[in-house]
Design an enzyme around this catalytic site. Sequence first.
Site, PDB file in Angstrom:
ATOM      1  N   CYS A 167       0.825  -1.206   0.000  1.00  0.00           N
ATOM      2  CA  CYS A 167       0.000   0.000   0.000  1.00  0.00           C
ATOM      3  C   CYS A 167       0.861   1.258   0.000  1.00  0.00           C
ATOM      4  CB  CYS A 167      -0.885   0.013   1.230  1.00  0.00           C
ATOM      5  SG  CYS A 167      -1.773  -1.526   1.465  1.00  0.00           S
TER       6      CYS A 167
ATOM      7  N   ARG B 179       4.459   0.458  -6.703  1.00  0.00           N
ATOM      8  CA  ARG B 179       4.457  -0.522  -5.611  1.00  0.00           C
ATOM      9  C   ARG B 179       3.334  -1.542  -5.779  1.00  0.00           C
ATOM     10  NH1 ARG B 179       6.573   2.509  -0.801  1.00  0.00           N
ATOM     11  NH2 ARG B 179       5.229   1.284   0.520  1.00  0.00           N
TER      12      ARG B 179
ATOM     13  N   TRP C 223      -3.275  -2.479  -1.488  1.00  0.00           N
ATOM     14  CA  TRP C 223      -2.963  -3.804  -2.053  1.00  0.00           C
ATOM     15  C   TRP C 223      -3.607  -4.780  -1.085  1.00  0.00           C
ATOM     16  CZ3 TRP C 223      -0.120  -5.289  -6.380  1.00  0.00           C
ATOM     17  CH2 TRP C 223       0.217  -6.639  -6.465  1.00  0.00           C
TER      18      TRP C 223
ATOM     19  N   ASN D 153      -1.052   1.667   6.458  1.00  0.00           N
ATOM     20  CA  ASN D 153      -0.267   0.584   5.850  1.00  0.00           C
ATOM     21  C   ASN D 153       0.185  -0.341   6.958  1.00  0.00           C
ATOM     22  OD1 ASN D 153      -0.469   1.881   3.454  1.00  0.00           O
ATOM     23  ND2 ASN D 153       1.676   2.502   3.348  1.00  0.00           N
ATOM     24  N   GLY D 154       0.296  -1.614   6.663  1.00  0.00           N
ATOM     25  CA  GLY D 154       0.775  -2.564   7.674  1.00  0.00           C
ATOM     26  C   GLY D 154      -0.345  -3.476   8.114  1.00  0.00           C
TER      27      GLY D 154
ATOM     28  N   GLU E  82      16.521 -22.177 -12.408  1.00  0.00           N
ATOM     29  CA  GLU E  82      16.205 -20.762 -12.212  1.00  0.00           C
ATOM     30  C   GLU E  82      17.484 -19.935 -12.062  1.00  0.00           C
ATOM     31  OE1 GLU E  82      13.828 -18.928 -12.682  1.00  0.00           O
ATOM     32  OE2 GLU E  82      14.201 -17.137 -11.471  1.00  0.00           O
TER      33      GLU E  82
ATOM     34  N   LYS F 210      18.437 -16.877 -14.538  1.00  0.00           N
ATOM     35  CA  LYS F 210      18.739 -15.507 -14.064  1.00  0.00           C
ATOM     36  C   LYS F 210      20.043 -15.026 -14.661  1.00  0.00           C
ATOM     37  CE  LYS F 210      15.870 -14.520 -13.092  1.00  0.00           C
ATOM     38  NZ  LYS F 210      14.556 -15.046 -12.973  1.00  0.00           N
TER      39      LYS F 210
ATOM     40  N   GLU G 236      19.867 -14.404 -18.509  1.00  0.00           N
ATOM     41  CA  GLU G 236      19.032 -13.258 -18.877  1.00  0.00           C
ATOM     42  C   GLU G 236      19.769 -11.936 -18.771  1.00  0.00           C
ATOM     43  OE1 GLU G 236      15.562 -14.047 -16.186  1.00  0.00           O
ATOM     44  OE2 GLU G 236      14.418 -13.414 -17.939  1.00  0.00           O
TER      45      GLU G 236
ATOM     46  N   HIS H  77      25.945 -38.386 -17.577  1.00  0.00           N
ATOM     47  CA  HIS H  77      25.337 -38.969 -18.783  1.00  0.00           C
ATOM     48  C   HIS H  77      25.593 -38.114 -20.026  1.00  0.00           C
ATOM     49  CE1 HIS H  77      23.500 -42.119 -16.471  1.00  0.00           C
ATOM     50  NE2 HIS H  77      23.019 -41.222 -15.630  1.00  0.00           N
TER      51      HIS H  77
ATOM     52  N   LYS I 109       8.995  -7.741 -20.192  1.00  0.00           N
ATOM     53  CA  LYS I 109       8.516  -8.169 -18.871  1.00  0.00           C
ATOM     54  C   LYS I 109       7.312  -9.099 -19.011  1.00  0.00           C
ATOM     55  CE  LYS I 109       8.475  -8.281 -14.424  1.00  0.00           C
ATOM     56  NZ  LYS I 109       9.435  -9.232 -13.850  1.00  0.00           N
TER      57      LYS I 109
HETATM   58  O1  M6R Z   1       4.452 -13.249 -16.229  1.00  0.00           O
HETATM   59  P1  M6R Z   1       4.833 -14.713 -16.302  1.00  0.00           P
HETATM   60  O2  M6R Z   1       5.264 -15.253 -14.989  1.00  0.00           O
HETATM   61  O3  M6R Z   1       3.797 -15.560 -16.920  1.00  0.00           O
HETATM   62  O4  M6R Z   1       6.108 -14.732 -17.262  1.00  0.00           O
HETATM   63  C1  M6R Z   1       6.680 -15.937 -17.663  1.00  0.00           C
HETATM   64  C2  M6R Z   1       8.073 -15.711 -18.193  1.00  0.00           C
HETATM   65  O5  M6R Z   1       8.040 -14.907 -19.342  1.00  0.00           O
HETATM   66  C3  M6R Z   1       8.982 -15.038 -17.148  1.00  0.00           C
HETATM   67  O6  M6R Z   1       9.014 -15.784 -15.965  1.00  0.00           O
HETATM   68  C4  M6R Z   1      10.402 -14.868 -17.673  1.00  0.00           C
HETATM   69  O7  M6R Z   1      10.993 -16.114 -17.803  1.00  0.00           O
HETATM   70  C5  M6R Z   1      11.196 -13.956 -16.758  1.00  0.00           C
HETATM   71  N1  M6R Z   1      11.874 -12.962 -17.519  1.00  0.00           N
HETATM   72  C6  M6R Z   1      12.189 -14.663 -15.918  1.00  0.00           C
HETATM   73  O8  M6R Z   1      13.038 -13.827 -15.210  1.00  0.00           O
END
Ligand code: M6R
Length: 602
Positions: free
Chosen positions: A2, A27, A75, A99-100, A478, A482, A485, A501, A597
């Site tokens: 919030c 936020r 939120w 908030n809180g 993951e 990261k 990317e 393998h 995004k």
């Molecule tokens: O909004 P979503 O979680 O559905 O997005 C899925 C992927 O596009 C997203 O997780 C992407 O892999 C990110 N850039 C990972 O950091």
Amino acid sequence: MCGIVGYIGQKEKKEILLDGLQELEYRGYDSAGIAVIENKHLKNFKAVGRLQNLRDKTDSYTSSGFGVSIGHTRWATHGKPTELNAHPHRGEYSFVVHNGIIENYQELKTELQKEGVKFLSQTDTETIVHLFEKNYNATSNAWESFSKTIEKLEGAYATLLITEAEAETIFFAKNGSPMLIGFNGDDVYFASSDTPIIGKATEVYYLEDGEYGYTKDGKVMLFNADGEKSFTKQTLATDKAMAQKDGYRFFMEKEIYEQTQVMNDTMMGRVLESKIDFEELDANLLENISNIKICACGTSYHSALTGSYLLERIAKIPCQVEIASEFRYKEPLLRDDTLFITISQSGETADTLEALKMANRAGLKSLSICNVDNSSIVRESDAAILTRAGIEKGVASTKAFATQTMVLWMLTLYVAQVKKTITPELLKEELDAMRHTPKALLVTDKLHTKLNRLSKRYLHGHGFFFIGRDLFFPLALEGALKLKEISYLHAEGYPSGEMKHGPIALADSELFTVALMPKSLHYEKIKSNVEELSARDATILAISPEPFELADDFIQTIYGTHPMLEFFEMMVVTQILALEISIRLGNDVDMPRNLAKSVTVE
Ligand code: M6R
């Protein structure tokens, strides 16, 4: 997550509040509202959804002359995102924003209800305004009534209260949630972070926990448990973009640090003393369900994989995970005893949305785990659990992954409770561990400094392997995602038992192996796998609570007793490693090349 703004003075108040709230949009919020008192008259507007909806509602209103005003973006935590639950909350003649979380609100509410007070919302916040008015009705002294109200509150709060009973004053209090006071001549501003008041106030005072007081006639009176106190103002920064990042270099960095806090929001009202409760789920959601299928993309797919280990192991329910873009074209056989779960940060990912539509057409019950309320995926699902991570700005997902994984862990316990596949002892153990998660997500200066120093040795080479077993295999995937990317270096996540393998053929000193070596899950097995790589001269960065002598670099973690605590602690290490490598390479951490995004195309 919030946001609060407040203003007292002669200037037009509606625009100050709305502009201030706009600065806090990043936020995340699901409703917004403002309240203004001028000439002893109260005006109040609220709207669900975007701030533009509130702008539209207030279109024909402008304040004039001296007055007091407060505004809020909400939120949802206690109660759904409705107009009634939006702040400011009203009593008979006063308004409050907060908030809180007021931990003892239920107790205070029951007491007030017994005395005949009618509550309009489902929020904890409304208690504050009724308690204030009860005190005022007895004393006719607004300051005394406000201080007595604050004394009664337990939990975290940043709150502002205005009342027709003393229409030239704003009362404020802070404990555990951020709030600051801005100054410019006789004008006084309040906000939950710098950005709403940058360009308006010239000086600022950041309230400390336990401080409360009031502002009137351009003066601020400040108190804490020891009585009245003096305070020193500082010059307010002028760079909004910097202020939005709260001093961090990148949004991704800020979001990594935020994880400890947002995890509390994710668990709030759901992780109870002896069970998990999801008020958003209907009791019959799991009726006739004997199988779970999860569909997602990217990072969300990795959280899904983690969830599948937990669901099968703890809840004893078969669970398959599918990459959404593959699922769409494989002509899957769908059975109506399957609960179809989609996971998405944005709620708009085209592949995931289409997979969900296919499941809906096949008549399956659907549940989404999502960070954005009212997104397409949430609307398309029979039920939704919001991850409450707040807006994630960095393209590389961090806090969304952490909260998705937490929701899946909570969901696992929920399914196990409903299906009675968990003993009370194990449930208690899991809940105890869960409550420790925010601590496991804390980033210490020592850790960050070490990763910063170490990152300079990992800027070349012919690639990275992140390896782990069991729950730590999805974490390896993951960690690798990261890194690739934001650094543009080649990185792969692999089950450590699979290296022999094939991929072990790549091993040499220029192959960097990030080994996830938890103490609480298959330690000896993964140790042997890493030894095999070390014997072939691969460079090993080991992450483990157990010292490992073959490691070229070693990050010692703390939590060695529960796999999920180890998981979250190691997750933070991999996130900061990727961040520091990317910064050293001079890349744009928040907006990596070629990525968006939200991927709304196939
Ligand atoms: O909004 P979503 O979680 O559905 O997005 C899925 C992927 O596009 C997203 O997780 C992407 O892999 C990110 N850039 C990972 O950091």
